[in-house]
Structure formats: C-alpha cells, structure tokens
Design a protein around this motif. Structure first.
Motif, short mmCIF file in Angstrom:
data_model
loop_
_atom_site.label_atom_id
_atom_site.label_comp_id
_atom_site.label_asym_id
_atom_site.label_seq_id
_atom_site.Cartn_x
_atom_site.Cartn_y
_atom_site.Cartn_z
N SER A 145 0.81 -1.22 0.00
CA SER A 145 0.00 0.00 0.00
C SER A 145 0.84 1.27 0.00
CB SER A 145 -0.93 0.02 1.20
OG SER A 145 -0.20 0.03 2.42
N SER A 146 2.07 1.18 0.51
CA SER A 146 2.96 2.34 0.49
C SER A 146 4.05 2.21 -0.56
CB SER A 146 3.60 2.54 1.88
OG SER A 146 4.30 1.38 2.27
N PHE A 147 4.46 0.97 -0.86
CA PHE A 147 5.57 0.77 -1.79
C PHE A 147 5.15 1.09 -3.24
CE2 PHE A 147 8.21 -1.90 -4.60
CZ PHE A 147 9.47 -1.46 -4.22
N ILE A 148 3.98 0.66 -3.64
CA ILE A 148 3.54 0.90 -5.02
C ILE A 148 3.41 2.39 -5.32
CG2 ILE A 148 1.65 0.56 -6.66
CD1 ILE A 148 1.24 -2.22 -5.42
N PRO A 149 2.76 3.18 -4.44
CA PRO A 149 2.76 4.63 -4.69
C PRO A 149 4.17 5.22 -4.70
CG PRO A 149 1.08 4.06 -3.09
CD PRO A 149 1.91 2.83 -3.30
N LEU A 150 5.05 4.69 -3.85
CA LEU A 150 6.43 5.17 -3.80
C LEU A 150 7.11 5.00 -5.15
CD1 LEU A 150 9.03 6.12 -2.36
CD2 LEU A 150 9.42 3.70 -1.75
N GLY A 239 20.67 11.45 -16.49
CA GLY A 239 20.18 10.08 -16.41
C GLY A 239 20.78 9.32 -15.25
N ALA A 240 22.11 9.43 -15.06
CA ALA A 240 22.78 8.70 -13.99
C ALA A 240 22.36 9.22 -12.62
CB ALA A 240 24.30 8.82 -14.16
N HIS A 241 22.30 10.53 -12.48
CA HIS A 241 21.89 11.13 -11.20
C HIS A 241 20.46 10.71 -10.87
CE1 HIS A 241 22.18 15.03 -8.58
NE2 HIS A 241 21.63 14.03 -7.92
N SER A 242 19.59 10.72 -11.86
CA SER A 242 18.19 10.36 -11.64
C SER A 242 18.03 8.92 -11.19
CB SER A 242 17.38 10.61 -12.92
OG SER A 242 17.36 11.97 -13.28
N ILE A 243 18.68 7.99 -11.89
CA ILE A 243 18.52 6.58 -11.53
C ILE A 243 19.14 6.28 -10.19
CG2 ILE A 243 20.60 5.71 -12.67
CD1 ILE A 243 17.12 4.03 -12.52
N ASN A 244 20.22 6.98 -9.85
CA ASN A 244 20.84 6.80 -8.54
C ASN A 244 19.84 7.12 -7.43
OD1 ASN A 244 23.61 6.63 -6.94
ND2 ASN A 244 22.51 8.37 -6.14
N ASN A 245 19.17 8.27 -7.56
CA ASN A 245 18.23 8.70 -6.52
C ASN A 245 16.93 7.90 -6.54
OD1 ASN A 245 20.21 10.54 -5.98
ND2 ASN A 245 18.98 12.36 -6.36
N ILE A 250 13.56 3.91 -3.81
CA ILE A 250 12.68 2.75 -3.89
C ILE A 250 13.19 1.57 -3.07
CG2 ILE A 250 11.75 0.98 -5.44
CD1 ILE A 250 11.61 3.11 -7.60
N PHE A 251 14.49 1.34 -3.11
CA PHE A 251 15.01 0.09 -2.57
C PHE A 251 15.76 0.21 -1.25
CE2 PHE A 251 14.73 -0.88 -7.17
CZ PHE A 251 13.84 -1.95 -7.07
N LEU A 252 16.25 1.39 -0.87
CA LEU A 252 17.12 1.43 0.30
C LEU A 252 16.98 2.74 1.08
CD1 LEU A 252 19.40 -0.16 1.73
CD2 LEU A 252 21.03 1.11 0.33
N THR A 253 16.83 2.61 2.38
CA THR A 253 16.84 3.77 3.25
C THR A 253 17.54 3.40 4.54
OG1 THR A 253 15.50 5.55 4.19
CG2 THR A 253 14.63 3.31 4.39
N SER A 254 17.84 4.41 5.35
CA SER A 254 18.47 4.18 6.65
C SER A 254 18.07 5.33 7.56
CB SER A 254 20.00 4.12 6.51
OG SER A 254 20.52 5.38 6.11
N LYS A 255 18.45 5.26 8.81
CA LYS A 255 18.01 6.29 9.76
C LYS A 255 18.59 7.66 9.44
CE LYS A 255 21.73 5.67 13.17
NZ LYS A 255 22.05 5.45 14.59
N SER A 256 19.73 7.70 8.74
CA SER A 256 20.38 8.98 8.45
C SER A 256 20.15 9.44 7.01
CB SER A 256 21.88 8.87 8.70
OG SER A 256 22.45 7.86 7.89
N SER A 257 19.43 8.68 6.22
CA SER A 257 19.22 9.02 4.82
C SER A 257 18.32 10.24 4.67
CB SER A 257 18.61 7.84 4.07
OG SER A 257 18.28 8.20 2.74
N VAL A 258 18.63 11.08 3.68
CA VAL A 258 17.77 12.22 3.39
C VAL A 258 16.48 11.75 2.73
CG1 VAL A 258 18.67 12.68 1.07
CG2 VAL A 258 17.79 14.58 2.46
N LEU A 259 16.51 10.54 2.18
CA LEU A 259 15.31 9.96 1.56
C LEU A 259 14.67 8.99 2.54
CD1 LEU A 259 16.64 9.34 -2.08
CD2 LEU A 259 15.03 11.11 -1.34
N GLN A 260 13.82 9.50 3.40
CA GLN A 260 13.11 8.68 4.38
C GLN A 260 11.82 8.17 3.75
OE1 GLN A 260 14.10 7.89 7.81
NE2 GLN A 260 15.99 8.44 6.73
#
Length: 314
Positions: A145-150, A239-245, A250-260
């Motif tokens: 329910s949260s991953f698909i919209p993400l 293209g590279a910057h976009s796919i990196n972010n 989509i696949f990885l986060t951590s407690k200190s990531s700017v992408l929560q």
C-alpha cells in the motif's frame, strides 16, 4: 555550438551568475518549500506541545506525515527552482534551456537513457551484492500500500529533482566557469566542490561528519562533470543522477538518509568510509564503460577552451 563554448558571449558577467544561482536555486527552494513548511506547522501544532524534533529532519513520519506525501513535498522546491532558473537564464543570458543542457541541440534522450542504464546496473548491482553478503544488516519492510505509490512518485518526480541539480551545477555553472577560466578541468572541479558543499546540509553529514560525507558528494560531482565535458552535454549526468536517486528511494533507506521513504530495505548500519570507496570504484567503471561505448578522447579534458569566432544566440 558546443556545450561549454555556448557561454562565450557578452552575457557572461559574474554578477549574473550570482543572482541566477541565488534567486533561481536558493530563493526558488525557499518559495517551493512553503507547502512543506505549512504542512509541518499544522502537524506540529496538533501535537499540542508534545512534539519532539526527530534526529533526522527528513523523517516525515515523526511529524505524522505520510513518507510518500513528504517525498512529494520535498521535490516541489526543485521544480520551483528549475522553472525560475530557466526563466532567469533566458532573461539574464539570453540562453534557453537546451543551450544550458548541450549547447542548443535537441535533448539527446538516448544519452539520458545511456546514463540511466549504465549507472543503474552498477549501483543496482552493488545494492544487490551488499544485501546478499550481509543480509542481517537489512530489514525487508515491503508494504504494497505504500511501496507501489512510492515507485510511481519516485519514477515521475525524482528525475525532476536530479535534473534541477544537473541543470544548475553541471549545466549553467559549468558553462560560466568554463567561459571565465577557459579551463575544462576547472569547469569540472569548481561546480563539483560547490555541489558537494550544497549537500553539507543533508542529515548524512550531521550523522557521519563533514569530512567523511563530502568525498561521496565530490565524487558524484566530478564524475558527472567529466561525463558532461566528454559527451558535450549533461544528458548522461541527468540520467545517472536520476537513476541513482530513484533506486535509493525505492530500494534502500536508513536512519540517516535524506530519503526517508517506505523503501523495500532498511539498512541498519551504514559504513560511510566503505561506501566512499565503493562509489569511487563504480565511478571509475562508469567512466571506463562510457569511454569504450562512446569512443571518448580524454585529452579533451586538458585542451584549453577557445572562444568561438561567431557567438550564436537563440
């Protein structure tokens, strides 16, 4: 006209660059942050004095905000900056967005996709290997329910965030430095340093320290700058910057990531020194693969820039 040489004209005054970067990027970010600030204020008021500021300011769940909504609110300032920046560059420099991207040609979407594919395979492959080697360091937190919209939000909006940074730093600023110094290397290094410093406000820097975090941002800035010089345009970098972010979101986060985000994996422990070395290796591989694929000539990096005999304006 070539990408860097486009800035060799009578509209290249330093004060124009200062104004465009300040008004376009920084002030644009502030204006675009109004919806985010408004939502944060409303949410904090509802805590009725019990609110405690989270360690990571980008942790929207701590404010009672859905992480996907928070991600959208984080991207809006970049969209605002991009729109304002394009208008200001046109007004101050009489340069349209295509001229900032590659000197004035049509956008080379095949180069954008080349950056997406090559860097996507490298960084995606590393994420997979890291998970397989140390599965205990990751928590699988899949929630449809949260991953698909993400996924939809990340694919549609994050390239706008990445593209905005590339437009300002690998496009506009690189052209300005090139025209003032006539040095391709300085046009790579100076924007890369500024790009890294801009990211010094990210929560990763607060968590791991300035000198530990900066090498990673600097590596990104340098490698994307080199590809932009050798490819005569910033499409591969976009293209590279976009796919990196996008992959990180989509696949990885951590407690200190700017992408929560409600990413597929939560990384328990991050080892920034290791990440810096891995990033450097991947960056070298990225350049090598693209050099072979595109038959780039590295001597171009050391050739001085020459002012075109006839300045073209569109």
């Amino acid at each position: 006209m070539k990408f860097l040489e486009r800035a060799f004209d009578n509209e290249n005054q330093i004060w124009k660059y200062i104004l465009v970067l300040f008004i376009g990027f920084f002030l644009g970010q502030m204006v675009g942050s109004i919806p985010l600030i408004a939502v944060l204020i409303v949410k904090m008021i509802r805590f009725e004095g019990d609110f405690q500021m989270p360690e990571n300011f980008a942790d929207f769940s701590a404010y009672g905000i859905d992480p996907n909504v928070g991600l959208v609110l984080m991207v809006i300032p970049f969209i605002t900056s991009l729109i304002i920046g394009i208008l200001l560059v046109k007004g101050f420099h009489r340069r349209n967005y295509k001229e900032v991207i590659n000197g004035g040609r049509s956008i080379r979407w095949n180069r954008v996709w080349l950056g997406v594919i090559v860097w996507g395979v490298l960084i995606g492959g590393y994420m997979l290997v890291d998970y397989l080697i140390s599965p205990d360091n990751f928590i699988v937190q899949f929630n449809a329910s949260s991953f698909i919209p993400l996924v939809f939000i990340s694919v549609l909006l994050i390239p706008l965030q990445s593209g905005t940074e590339e437009f300002f730093f690998r496009g506009y600023l690189m052209q300005g430095v090139a025209a003032r110094t006539r040095s391709r290397w300085l046009s790579v290094l100076i924007p890369a340093v500024i790009f890294a410093l801009i990211h010094s406000f990210n929560p990763e820097v607060e968590e791991y320290g300035f000198w530990t975090s900066m090498p990673g941002y600097l590596t990104f800035g340098v490698v994307f700058g080199i590809t932009s010089v050798l490819d005569d345009g910033i499409e591969i970098a976009i293209g590279a910057h976009s796919i990196n972010n996008v992959l990180s979101s989509i696949f990885l986060t951590s407690k200190s990531s700017v992408l929560q985000t409600p990413a597929l994996l939560f990384q328990k422990e991050v080892h920034p020194q290791k990440e810096n070395w891995v990033l450097l290796v991947l960056a070298v591989l990225f350049i090598v693969i693209l050099t072979i694929r595109s038959n780039w000539k590295f001597r171009k990096l050391f050739e001085p820039l020459q002012k075109p005999e006839i300045s073209q304006k569109q």
